[in-house]
Write a protein that holds these residues in place. Structure first.
Motif, PDB file in Angstrom:
ATOM      1  N   GLU A 190     -18.079 -74.122 -25.456  1.00  0.00           N
ATOM      2  CA  GLU A 190     -16.825 -73.094 -25.807  1.00  0.00           C
ATOM      3  C   GLU A 190     -16.804 -73.029 -24.400  1.00  0.00           C
ATOM      4  OE1 GLU A 190     -16.575 -69.214 -27.455  1.00  0.00           O
ATOM      5  OE2 GLU A 190     -15.916 -70.135 -29.317  1.00  0.00           O
ATOM      6  N   PHE A 191     -15.836 -72.853 -23.697  1.00  0.00           N
ATOM      7  CA  PHE A 191     -15.277 -72.492 -22.279  1.00  0.00           C
ATOM      8  C   PHE A 191     -14.891 -70.912 -22.212  1.00  0.00           C
ATOM      9  CE2 PHE A 191     -15.453 -77.472 -21.374  1.00  0.00           C
ATOM     10  CZ  PHE A 191     -16.326 -77.052 -20.641  1.00  0.00           C
ATOM     11  N   VAL A 192     -15.528 -70.615 -21.888  1.00  0.00           N
ATOM     12  CA  VAL A 192     -14.976 -69.452 -22.280  1.00  0.00           C
ATOM     13  C   VAL A 192     -14.585 -68.992 -20.034  1.00  0.00           C
ATOM     14  CG1 VAL A 192     -15.636 -67.022 -21.531  1.00  0.00           C
ATOM     15  CG2 VAL A 192     -16.723 -67.826 -23.064  1.00  0.00           C
ATOM     16  N   TRP A 193     -13.291 -68.740 -20.789  1.00  0.00           N
ATOM     17  CA  TRP A 193     -12.153 -69.252 -19.257  1.00  0.00           C
ATOM     18  C   TRP A 193     -12.001 -67.823 -18.767  1.00  0.00           C
ATOM     19  CZ3 TRP A 193     -12.077 -74.379 -17.650  1.00  0.00           C
ATOM     20  CH2 TRP A 193     -12.018 -74.757 -18.893  1.00  0.00           C
ATOM     21  N   GLU A 194     -11.929 -67.984 -16.577  1.00  0.00           N
ATOM     22  CA  GLU A 194     -12.559 -66.923 -15.849  1.00  0.00           C
ATOM     23  C   GLU A 194     -10.864 -67.288 -14.533  1.00  0.00           C
ATOM     24  OE1 GLU A 194     -11.641 -63.311 -13.599  1.00  0.00           O
ATOM     25  OE2 GLU A 194     -13.548 -63.317 -15.915  1.00  0.00           O
ATOM     26  N   GLU A 195      -9.749 -66.353 -14.760  1.00  0.00           N
ATOM     27  CA  GLU A 195      -8.970 -66.969 -13.854  1.00  0.00           C
ATOM     28  C   GLU A 195      -9.348 -66.716 -12.501  1.00  0.00           C
ATOM     29  OE1 GLU A 195      -5.056 -65.024 -14.987  1.00  0.00           O
ATOM     30  OE2 GLU A 195      -5.086 -66.054 -16.911  1.00  0.00           O
ATOM     31  N   ARG A 196      -9.985 -65.734 -11.874  1.00  0.00           N
ATOM     32  CA  ARG A 196     -10.685 -65.162 -11.206  1.00  0.00           C
ATOM     33  C   ARG A 196     -11.195 -66.552 -10.515  1.00  0.00           C
ATOM     34  NH1 ARG A 196     -12.201 -58.923 -10.388  1.00  0.00           N
ATOM     35  NH2 ARG A 196     -13.178 -59.084 -12.571  1.00  0.00           N
ATOM     36  N   PRO A 197     -11.643 -66.194  -8.895  1.00  0.00           N
ATOM     37  CA  PRO A 197     -12.834 -66.748  -8.701  1.00  0.00           C
ATOM     38  C   PRO A 197     -14.403 -66.783  -9.290  1.00  0.00           C
ATOM     39  CG  PRO A 197     -11.399 -66.005  -6.760  1.00  0.00           C
ATOM     40  CD  PRO A 197     -11.299 -65.390  -8.141  1.00  0.00           C
ATOM     41  N   ALA A 198     -14.928 -67.735  -9.418  1.00  0.00           N
ATOM     42  CA  ALA A 198     -15.941 -68.001  -9.851  1.00  0.00           C
ATOM     43  C   ALA A 198     -17.361 -67.090  -9.548  1.00  0.00           C
ATOM     44  CB  ALA A 198     -16.379 -69.254  -9.188  1.00  0.00           C
ATOM     45  N   ILE A 199     -16.664 -66.829  -8.573  1.00  0.00           N
ATOM     46  CA  ILE A 199     -18.199 -65.344  -7.986  1.00  0.00           C
ATOM     47  C   ILE A 199     -17.922 -64.292  -8.558  1.00  0.00           C
ATOM     48  CG2 ILE A 199     -17.743 -66.104  -5.206  1.00  0.00           C
ATOM     49  CD1 ILE A 199     -15.873 -63.062  -5.830  1.00  0.00           C
ATOM     50  N   TYR A 200     -17.114 -64.454  -9.910  1.00  0.00           N
ATOM     51  CA  TYR A 200     -16.787 -63.318 -10.940  1.00  0.00           C
ATOM     52  C   TYR A 200     -17.480 -63.392 -11.929  1.00  0.00           C
ATOM     53  CZ  TYR A 200     -13.234 -61.143  -7.067  1.00  0.00           C
ATOM     54  OH  TYR A 200     -13.290 -60.206  -5.575  1.00  0.00           O
ATOM     55  N   LEU A 201     -18.022 -65.144 -12.272  1.00  0.00           N
ATOM     56  CA  LEU A 201     -18.577 -65.063 -13.534  1.00  0.00           C
ATOM     57  C   LEU A 201     -20.156 -64.041 -14.208  1.00  0.00           C
ATOM     58  CD1 LEU A 201     -18.064 -69.291 -13.151  1.00  0.00           C
ATOM     59  CD2 LEU A 201     -16.541 -67.495 -14.561  1.00  0.00           C
ATOM     60  N   VAL A 202     -20.703 -64.241 -12.873  1.00  0.00           N
ATOM     61  CA  VAL A 202     -22.322 -63.781 -13.515  1.00  0.00           C
ATOM     62  C   VAL A 202     -21.934 -61.645 -13.983  1.00  0.00           C
ATOM     63  CG1 VAL A 202     -24.470 -62.792 -13.211  1.00  0.00           C
ATOM     64  CG2 VAL A 202     -23.247 -65.207 -12.260  1.00  0.00           C
ATOM     65  N   ARG A 203     -21.218 -61.513 -13.087  1.00  0.00           N
ATOM     66  CA  ARG A 203     -20.783 -60.020 -13.118  1.00  0.00           C
ATOM     67  C   ARG A 203     -19.852 -59.881 -14.536  1.00  0.00           C
ATOM     68  NH1 ARG A 203     -17.176 -56.717  -8.783  1.00  0.00           N
ATOM     69  NH2 ARG A 203     -15.776 -57.679 -10.911  1.00  0.00           N
ATOM     70  N   ASP A 204     -18.979 -60.277 -14.399  1.00  0.00           N
ATOM     71  CA  ASP A 204     -17.954 -59.906 -15.262  1.00  0.00           C
ATOM     72  C   ASP A 204     -17.471 -61.349 -16.448  1.00  0.00           C
ATOM     73  OD1 ASP A 204     -16.822 -58.507 -13.717  1.00  0.00           O
ATOM     74  OD2 ASP A 204     -14.827 -59.473 -12.830  1.00  0.00           O
ATOM     75  N   GLN A 205     -18.816 -61.941 -17.206  1.00  0.00           N
ATOM     76  CA  GLN A 205     -18.432 -62.937 -17.909  1.00  0.00           C
ATOM     77  C   GLN A 205     -19.843 -62.593 -19.056  1.00  0.00           C
ATOM     78  OE1 GLN A 205     -16.052 -63.557 -19.543  1.00  0.00           O
ATOM     79  NE2 GLN A 205     -14.125 -63.199 -18.453  1.00  0.00           N
ATOM     80  N   LEU A 206     -20.983 -63.259 -17.849  1.00  0.00           N
ATOM     81  CA  LEU A 206     -22.076 -64.051 -17.979  1.00  0.00           C
ATOM     82  C   LEU A 206     -23.179 -62.317 -18.335  1.00  0.00           C
ATOM     83  CD1 LEU A 206     -24.532 -66.362 -19.045  1.00  0.00           C
ATOM     84  CD2 LEU A 206     -25.004 -65.120 -16.700  1.00  0.00           C
ATOM     85  N   ASN A 207     -22.683 -61.712 -17.698  1.00  0.00           N
ATOM     86  CA  ASN A 207     -24.174 -60.441 -17.801  1.00  0.00           C
ATOM     87  C   ASN A 207     -23.242 -59.396 -18.375  1.00  0.00           C
ATOM     88  OD1 ASN A 207     -25.942 -61.032 -16.049  1.00  0.00           O
ATOM     89  ND2 ASN A 207     -25.408 -59.878 -14.159  1.00  0.00           N
ATOM     90  N   CYS A 218     -19.750 -70.356 -18.997  1.00  0.00           N
ATOM     91  CA  CYS A 218     -18.574 -69.544 -18.083  1.00  0.00           C
ATOM     92  C   CYS A 218     -17.713 -70.490 -17.596  1.00  0.00           C
ATOM     93  CB  CYS A 218     -19.207 -68.592 -17.217  1.00  0.00           C
ATOM     94  SG  CYS A 218     -20.867 -67.333 -18.224  1.00  0.00           S
ATOM     95  N   ALA A 219     -16.442 -70.355 -16.944  1.00  0.00           N
ATOM     96  CA  ALA A 219     -15.867 -71.828 -16.526  1.00  0.00           C
ATOM     97  C   ALA A 219     -14.244 -70.920 -15.959  1.00  0.00           C
ATOM     98  CB  ALA A 219     -16.089 -72.810 -17.258  1.00  0.00           C
ATOM     99  N   GLY A 220     -14.399 -71.303 -14.075  1.00  0.00           N
ATOM    100  CA  GLY A 220     -13.514 -71.078 -14.259  1.00  0.00           C
ATOM    101  C   GLY A 220     -11.713 -71.680 -14.378  1.00  0.00           C
ATOM    102  N   THR A 221     -10.733 -71.637 -13.951  1.00  0.00           N
ATOM    103  CA  THR A 221      -9.694 -72.350 -14.805  1.00  0.00           C
ATOM    104  C   THR A 221      -8.828 -73.122 -13.516  1.00  0.00           C
ATOM    105  OG1 THR A 221      -7.980 -70.170 -14.251  1.00  0.00           O
ATOM    106  CG2 THR A 221      -8.693 -69.913 -16.473  1.00  0.00           C
ATOM    107  N   ASN A 222      -9.302 -72.632 -12.035  1.00  0.00           N
ATOM    108  CA  ASN A 222      -8.643 -73.168 -11.125  1.00  0.00           C
ATOM    109  C   ASN A 222      -9.612 -73.215 -10.629  1.00  0.00           C
ATOM    110  OD1 ASN A 222      -6.669 -74.822  -9.581  1.00  0.00           O
ATOM    111  ND2 ASN A 222      -5.804 -73.020  -9.397  1.00  0.00           N
ATOM    112  N   GLU A 223     -10.737 -73.332 -10.434  1.00  0.00           N
ATOM    113  CA  GLU A 223     -11.935 -73.966  -9.210  1.00  0.00           C
ATOM    114  C   GLU A 223     -12.151 -75.583  -9.345  1.00  0.00           C
ATOM    115  OE1 GLU A 223     -14.180 -71.078  -6.762  1.00  0.00           O
ATOM    116  OE2 GLU A 223     -12.979 -70.776  -8.523  1.00  0.00           O
ATOM    117  N   ASN A 224     -10.919 -76.012  -8.899  1.00  0.00           N
ATOM    118  CA  ASN A 224     -11.090 -77.509  -8.424  1.00  0.00           C
ATOM    119  C   ASN A 224     -12.051 -77.485  -7.061  1.00  0.00           C
ATOM    120  OD1 ASN A 224      -9.103 -75.856  -6.469  1.00  0.00           O
ATOM    121  ND2 ASN A 224      -8.479 -77.766  -5.442  1.00  0.00           N
TER     122      ASN A 224
END
Length: 294
Positions: free
Chosen positions: A75-92, A42-48
């Motif tokens: 394999e990166f699964v990209w999330e355009e929104r902030p990284a705080i959403y990675l758990v809820r919207d991608q991992l889970n 799980c990875a952010g597209t712009n979480e520099n």
């Protein structure tokens, strides 16, 4: 029973059932992935500077080192929104299987043994006449435009020392005057540091991993001073500024957690090299392994 209500109830039940089945299928797909399947990160597209779509974030690099040690392509699964959403919207939802950087013991996840610890830092011009190495430093009150993330530990201490109001407008300008109410507002760490470099701000206070890259790129014009971990609120409660960092997997994915733990033991030296190259002041983790599993 009213026919419209009966129809609506059946339609709603069907929708809920389909959603549950889809979520179960996604989770099962993740569980069924063999040891040769790609490691879906799980990875952010712009979480520099942590993660970037060009894969130049330091956590992107760490993910590749981990994948190689596990014998799995990344394999990166990209999330355009902030990284705080990675758990809820991608991992889970089973779209990806691991998050590279999380606070050890994050209750939403199973977290690994911490692989490094990092603290907040004061970022200043190297030739600054202000000596700031703690929140009670007299020169902090003399600083012009102190930058920090709203709502974080730095704000708590700025309030305690009566410096919140003085810097209120400047901090708001860093978010382009967006209100954090009902939305996540992130300050670009490159901007935070860039303002110190340009002289717009005398000091920035930030988590070292988020700003170290930009301090390093200043060609020696900027420096970081670790915030001491001895800060307390007005009511005596401690305010933490140093945090152990782990990798996190979905709750219930014990097999992947064990595989990652095994690989971590092998590649921790390589990961440390990446962190040091990034310029992060790396500390030794403090939490024992028994505290890492949520």
């Amino acid at each position: 029973m009213d026919m419209k209500l009966d129809f609506f109830g059946k339609a709603l039940l069907a929708t809920v059932s389909a959603t549950v089945l889809a979520a179960g299928a996604a989770y099962a797909a993740g569980e069924a992935a063999g040891d040769d399947a790609p490691l879906r990160v799980c990875a952010g597209t712009n979480e520099n500077p942590y993660s970037l779509s060009n894969e130049e974030g330091f956590e992107n690099r760490i993910a590749k080192v981990l994948g190689k040690a596990m014998g799995r392509d990344v394999e990166f699964v990209w999330e355009e929104r902030p990284a705080i959403y990675l758990v809820r919207d991608q991992l889970n939802k089973g779209n990806c299987d691991i998050i590279i950087g999380v606070d050890t013991g994050d209750p939403r996840l199973l977290t690994t043994t911490p692989y490094y610890r990092a603290g907040y830092v004061f970022v200043q011009a190297k030739d600054s006449k202000l000596k700031i190495d703690a929140f009670d430093s007299a020169d902090l009150a003399e600083a012009n435009n102190v930058g920090y993330e709203p709502g974080g530990p730095a704000e708590t201490m700025m309030i305690k020392h009566g410096l919140f109001s003085k810097n209120f407008n400047y901090v708001k300008s860093l978010t382009n005057f967006k209100s954090p109410r009902n939305q996540y507002v992130r300050i670009d760490p490159e901007r935070l540091v860039g303002n110190v470099l340009s002289g717009t701000s005398d000091v920035a206070i930030a988590f070292a991993p988020s700003v170290a890259r930009y301090v390093t790129q200043s060609d020696g014009k900027l420096e970081m001073t670790l915030v001491p971990d001895n800060n307390f609120r007005v009511d005596g409660e401690p305010v933490l500024f140093h945090f152990d960092q782990s990798m996190g997997v979905r709750k219930g994915d014990e097999k992947l957690l064990a595989d990652v733990e095994k690989a971590l033991k092998e590649v921790t030296p390589q990961i440390r090299e990446i962190l040091v190259e990034e310029g992060i002041p790396v500390e030794e983790p403090t939490k024992p392994p028994a505290d890492t599993k949520s």
